[in-house]
Design a protein around this motif. Sequence first.
Motif, PDB file in Angstrom:
ATOM      1  N   ASN A 209      42.030 122.411  24.798  1.00 51.87           N
ATOM      2  CA  ASN A 209      42.887 122.456  25.987  1.00 51.87           C
ATOM      3  C   ASN A 209      42.850 121.173  26.802  1.00 51.87           C
ATOM      4  OD1 ASN A 209      40.268 122.673  26.940  1.00 51.87           O
ATOM      5  ND2 ASN A 209      40.798 124.097  28.591  1.00 51.87           N
ATOM      6  N   MET A 210      42.393 120.077  26.222  1.00 57.63           N
ATOM      7  CA  MET A 210      42.264 118.830  26.968  1.00 57.63           C
ATOM      8  C   MET A 210      43.560 118.021  26.927  1.00 57.63           C
ATOM      9  SD  MET A 210      38.365 117.644  26.062  1.00 57.63           S
ATOM     10  CE  MET A 210      38.106 116.765  27.610  1.00 57.63           C
ATOM     11  N   ARG A 211      43.812 117.298  28.015  1.00 61.36           N
ATOM     12  CA  ARG A 211      45.003 116.462  28.150  1.00 61.36           C
ATOM     13  C   ARG A 211      44.613 114.992  27.993  1.00 61.36           C
ATOM     14  NH1 ARG A 211      48.959 116.504  33.494  1.00 61.36           N
ATOM     15  NH2 ARG A 211      50.198 114.654  32.963  1.00 61.36           N
ATOM     16  N   LYS A 212      45.466 114.207  27.339  1.00 62.63           N
ATOM     17  CA  LYS A 212      45.167 112.796  27.141  1.00 62.63           C
ATOM     18  C   LYS A 212      45.511 111.995  28.395  1.00 62.63           C
ATOM     19  CE  LYS A 212      45.938 108.960  23.976  1.00 62.63           C
ATOM     20  NZ  LYS A 212      46.269 107.989  25.037  1.00 62.63           N
ATOM     21  N   SER A 213      44.608 111.111  28.790  1.00 57.42           N
ATOM     22  CA  SER A 213      44.835 110.260  29.947  1.00 57.42           C
ATOM     23  C   SER A 213      45.840 109.156  29.634  1.00 57.42           C
ATOM     24  CB  SER A 213      43.525 109.600  30.401  1.00 57.42           C
ATOM     25  OG  SER A 213      42.656 110.513  30.987  1.00 57.42           O
ATOM     26  N   LEU A 214      46.486 108.654  30.685  1.00 57.33           N
ATOM     27  CA  LEU A 214      47.286 107.448  30.548  1.00 57.33           C
ATOM     28  C   LEU A 214      46.363 106.283  30.212  1.00 57.33           C
ATOM     29  CD1 LEU A 214      49.502 107.903  33.731  1.00 57.33           C
ATOM     30  CD2 LEU A 214      50.188 108.338  31.365  1.00 57.33           C
ATOM     31  N   GLU A 215      46.774 105.425  29.288  1.00 63.27           N
ATOM     32  CA  GLU A 215      45.963 104.274  28.899  1.00 63.27           C
ATOM     33  C   GLU A 215      46.330 103.088  29.783  1.00 63.27           C
ATOM     34  OE1 GLU A 215      45.720 103.460  24.700  1.00 63.27           O
ATOM     35  OE2 GLU A 215      45.983 105.587  24.210  1.00 63.27           O
ATOM     36  N   LEU A 216      45.482 102.816  30.760  1.00 63.76           N
ATOM     37  CA  LEU A 216      45.778 101.772  31.735  1.00 63.76           C
ATOM     38  C   LEU A 216      45.776 100.393  31.098  1.00 63.76           C
ATOM     39  CD1 LEU A 216      46.360 100.977  34.599  1.00 63.76           C
ATOM     40  CD2 LEU A 216      43.942 101.198  35.148  1.00 63.76           C
ATOM     41  N   VAL A 217      44.885 100.149  30.156  1.00 61.00           N
ATOM     42  CA  VAL A 217      44.838  98.845  29.489  1.00 61.00           C
ATOM     43  C   VAL A 217      46.148  98.561  28.767  1.00 61.00           C
ATOM     44  CG1 VAL A 217      43.754  97.555  27.613  1.00 61.00           C
ATOM     45  CG2 VAL A 217      42.339  98.752  29.263  1.00 61.00           C
ATOM     46  N   THR A 218      46.693  99.560  28.078  1.00 59.89           N
ATOM     47  CA  THR A 218      47.966  99.388  27.382  1.00 59.89           C
ATOM     48  C   THR A 218      49.100  99.148  28.373  1.00 59.89           C
ATOM     49  OG1 THR A 218      47.207 100.843  25.610  1.00 59.89           O
ATOM     50  CG2 THR A 218      49.572 100.466  25.777  1.00 59.89           C
ATOM     51  N   MET A 219      49.094  99.877  29.498  1.00 61.40           N
ATOM     52  CA  MET A 219      50.135  99.710  30.508  1.00 61.40           C
ATOM     53  C   MET A 219      50.106  98.317  31.127  1.00 61.40           C
ATOM     54  SD  MET A 219      49.863 103.380  32.429  1.00 61.40           S
ATOM     55  CE  MET A 219      50.938 102.816  33.757  1.00 61.40           C
ATOM     56  N   LYS A 220      48.896  97.774  31.328  1.00 62.06           N
ATOM     57  CA  LYS A 220      48.772  96.466  31.966  1.00 62.06           C
ATOM     58  C   LYS A 220      48.964  95.319  30.981  1.00 62.06           C
ATOM     59  CE  LYS A 220      45.526  95.948  35.138  1.00 62.06           C
ATOM     60  NZ  LYS A 220      46.285  95.773  36.377  1.00 62.06           N
ATOM     61  N   LYS A 221      49.062  95.660  29.655  1.00 64.35           N
ATOM     62  CA  LYS A 221      49.295  94.658  28.616  1.00 64.35           C
ATOM     63  C   LYS A 221      48.252  93.543  28.672  1.00 64.35           C
ATOM     64  CE  LYS A 221      54.268  95.485  28.313  1.00 64.35           C
ATOM     65  NZ  LYS A 221      54.308  96.640  29.206  1.00 64.35           N
ATOM     66  N   LEU A 222      46.980  93.950  28.755  1.00 59.70           N
ATOM     67  CA  LEU A 222      45.907  92.962  28.777  1.00 59.70           C
ATOM     68  C   LEU A 222      45.781  92.300  27.406  1.00 59.70           C
ATOM     69  CD1 LEU A 222      43.186  94.828  30.876  1.00 59.70           C
ATOM     70  CD2 LEU A 222      44.984  93.301  31.638  1.00 59.70           C
ATOM     71  N   SER A 223      45.262  91.085  27.400  1.00 62.46           N
ATOM     72  CA  SER A 223      45.200  90.304  26.161  1.00 62.46           C
ATOM     73  C   SER A 223      43.985  90.700  25.325  1.00 62.46           C
ATOM     74  CB  SER A 223      45.144  88.808  26.492  1.00 62.46           C
ATOM     75  OG  SER A 223      44.035  88.533  27.321  1.00 62.46           O
ATOM     76  N   VAL A 224      44.049  91.893  24.748  1.00 65.37           N
ATOM     77  CA  VAL A 224      43.019  92.359  23.834  1.00 65.37           C
ATOM     78  C   VAL A 224      43.744  92.687  22.537  1.00 65.37           C
ATOM     79  CG1 VAL A 224      41.157  93.996  23.473  1.00 65.37           C
ATOM     80  CG2 VAL A 224      41.781  93.353  25.795  1.00 65.37           C
ATOM     81  N   THR A 225      43.346  92.050  21.421  1.00 64.46           N
ATOM     82  CA  THR A 225      44.168  92.085  20.217  1.00 64.46           C
ATOM     83  C   THR A 225      43.854  93.224  19.268  1.00 64.46           C
ATOM     84  OG1 THR A 225      42.627  90.531  19.169  1.00 64.46           O
ATOM     85  CG2 THR A 225      44.546  89.607  20.305  1.00 64.46           C
ATOM     86  N   SER A 226      42.645  93.750  19.273  1.00 62.91           N
ATOM     87  CA  SER A 226      42.272  94.791  18.321  1.00 62.91           C
ATOM     88  C   SER A 226      41.462  95.866  19.007  1.00 62.91           C
ATOM     89  CB  SER A 226      41.439  94.170  17.178  1.00 62.91           C
ATOM     90  OG  SER A 226      40.893  95.197  16.365  1.00 62.91           O
ATOM     91  N   PRO A 227      41.688  97.155  18.651  1.00 63.75           N
ATOM     92  CA  PRO A 227      40.912  98.217  19.263  1.00 63.75           C
ATOM     93  C   PRO A 227      39.483  98.322  18.737  1.00 63.75           C
ATOM     94  CG  PRO A 227      42.428  99.110  17.644  1.00 63.75           C
ATOM     95  CD  PRO A 227      42.752  97.642  17.769  1.00 63.75           C
ATOM     96  N   LYS A 228      39.183  97.632  17.637  1.00 64.85           N
ATOM     97  CA  LYS A 228      37.828  97.687  17.077  1.00 64.85           C
ATOM     98  C   LYS A 228      36.948  96.626  17.724  1.00 64.85           C
ATOM     99  CE  LYS A 228      39.252  99.479  12.560  1.00 64.85           C
ATOM    100  NZ  LYS A 228      39.208  99.308  11.103  1.00 64.85           N
ATOM    101  N   THR A 229      35.662  96.954  17.871  1.00 66.47           N
ATOM    102  CA  THR A 229      34.700  96.004  18.450  1.00 66.47           C
ATOM    103  C   THR A 229      33.629  95.697  17.421  1.00 66.47           C
ATOM    104  OG1 THR A 229      35.025  97.052  20.604  1.00 66.47           O
ATOM    105  CG2 THR A 229      33.131  95.578  20.376  1.00 66.47           C
ATOM    106  N   VAL A 230      33.397  94.428  17.159  1.00 65.07           N
ATOM    107  CA  VAL A 230      32.359  94.006  16.230  1.00 65.07           C
ATOM    108  C   VAL A 230      31.166  93.511  17.023  1.00 65.07           C
ATOM    109  CG1 VAL A 230      31.736  92.485  14.328  1.00 65.07           C
ATOM    110  CG2 VAL A 230      34.054  93.400  14.470  1.00 65.07           C
ATOM    111  N   MET A 231      30.012  94.136  16.809  1.00 67.03           N
ATOM    112  CA  MET A 231      28.769  93.726  17.471  1.00 67.03           C
ATOM    113  C   MET A 231      28.019  92.782  16.522  1.00 67.03           C
ATOM    114  SD  MET A 231      27.529  97.396  19.067  1.00 67.03           S
ATOM    115  CE  MET A 231      26.152  96.628  19.973  1.00 67.03           C
ATOM    116  N   MET A 232      27.922  91.523  16.904  1.00 68.45           N
ATOM    117  CA  MET A 232      27.267  90.539  16.054  1.00 68.45           C
ATOM    118  C   MET A 232      26.022  89.962  16.694  1.00 68.45           C
ATOM    119  SD  MET A 232      30.622  88.584  14.472  1.00 68.45           S
ATOM    120  CE  MET A 232      29.634  87.828  13.165  1.00 68.45           C
ATOM    121  N   GLU A 233      25.648  90.469  17.863  1.00 72.53           N
ATOM    122  CA  GLU A 233      24.475  89.969  18.575  1.00 72.53           C
ATOM    123  C   GLU A 233      23.412  91.048  18.689  1.00 72.53           C
ATOM    124  OE1 GLU A 233      24.066  86.930  19.462  1.00 72.53           O
ATOM    125  OE2 GLU A 233      26.094  86.186  19.063  1.00 72.53           O
TER     126      GLU A 233
END
Length: 235
Positions: A209-233
């Motif tokens: 019964n959960m509702r999906k939130s609005l994605e603020l990052v997508t709305m603001k069109k921030l310069s993030v190119t991929s949804p995956k995060t690589v941890m190399m440190e």
Amino acid sequence: MFGDYKLPLKIENELVQIEVLKELDSYSYCRKSEGETVSKLLLADQSKVVINPVEPLFTPKNITSFLLIEFDRTISVKPGMNHKIFITFPVEIGVFVSKKRDYELLDVFSFSKQKFTLYGDPSNGTICKHWKSQIFMSRPEVNPLYEGVIELTIRNNTTTWVSMNRALFKALGMKIYYNENLVAMRALMKLAEEEIAETEFQKSPLEANMRKSLELVTMKKLSVTSPKTVMMEGF
């Protein structure tokens, strides 16, 4: 407090007071919480207000696209292991004005304590929002105005035991779901090598019964190119 509201409106509890009042052919917005007051004039009519949790990266300032969650204890993962744990994350609350499918952000606030940290080398590391979480083997009960829950699936794709005590997530791709009692996400963490891991979010709620939130990052069109995060440190 989360949900859609017709105008005018007034929400008041022990944490916050939100009012949207009619002023001739416009509206005034005011939010008071923890000694802070935010006021705006809305030149709009026949609109509604949407209040929902957003990506926890906008308060007190939006200076990073990364959330680093530090665990309260180290996890040692067996080779080839695929296991679920639960961790928490800080909730930030977005207030939007909407007409049909057009949304405009009015305000973002949080009741959680905010902190930043550095991931990686001090000279060229990544600034991250920092959160410390306990590790839970079953879903914890939390106050959804303060904390959300991440169901984190850990996959050790290596041939050795791997120890980890933190997880790094990118704002783009966060899929937050909510109801009156719960704010939650699902995420996957793949351990590829001794010092390399990859995290990403999954588009599915923890409860039906959960509702999906609005994605603020997508709305603001921030310069993030991929949804995956690589941890190399390290993790």
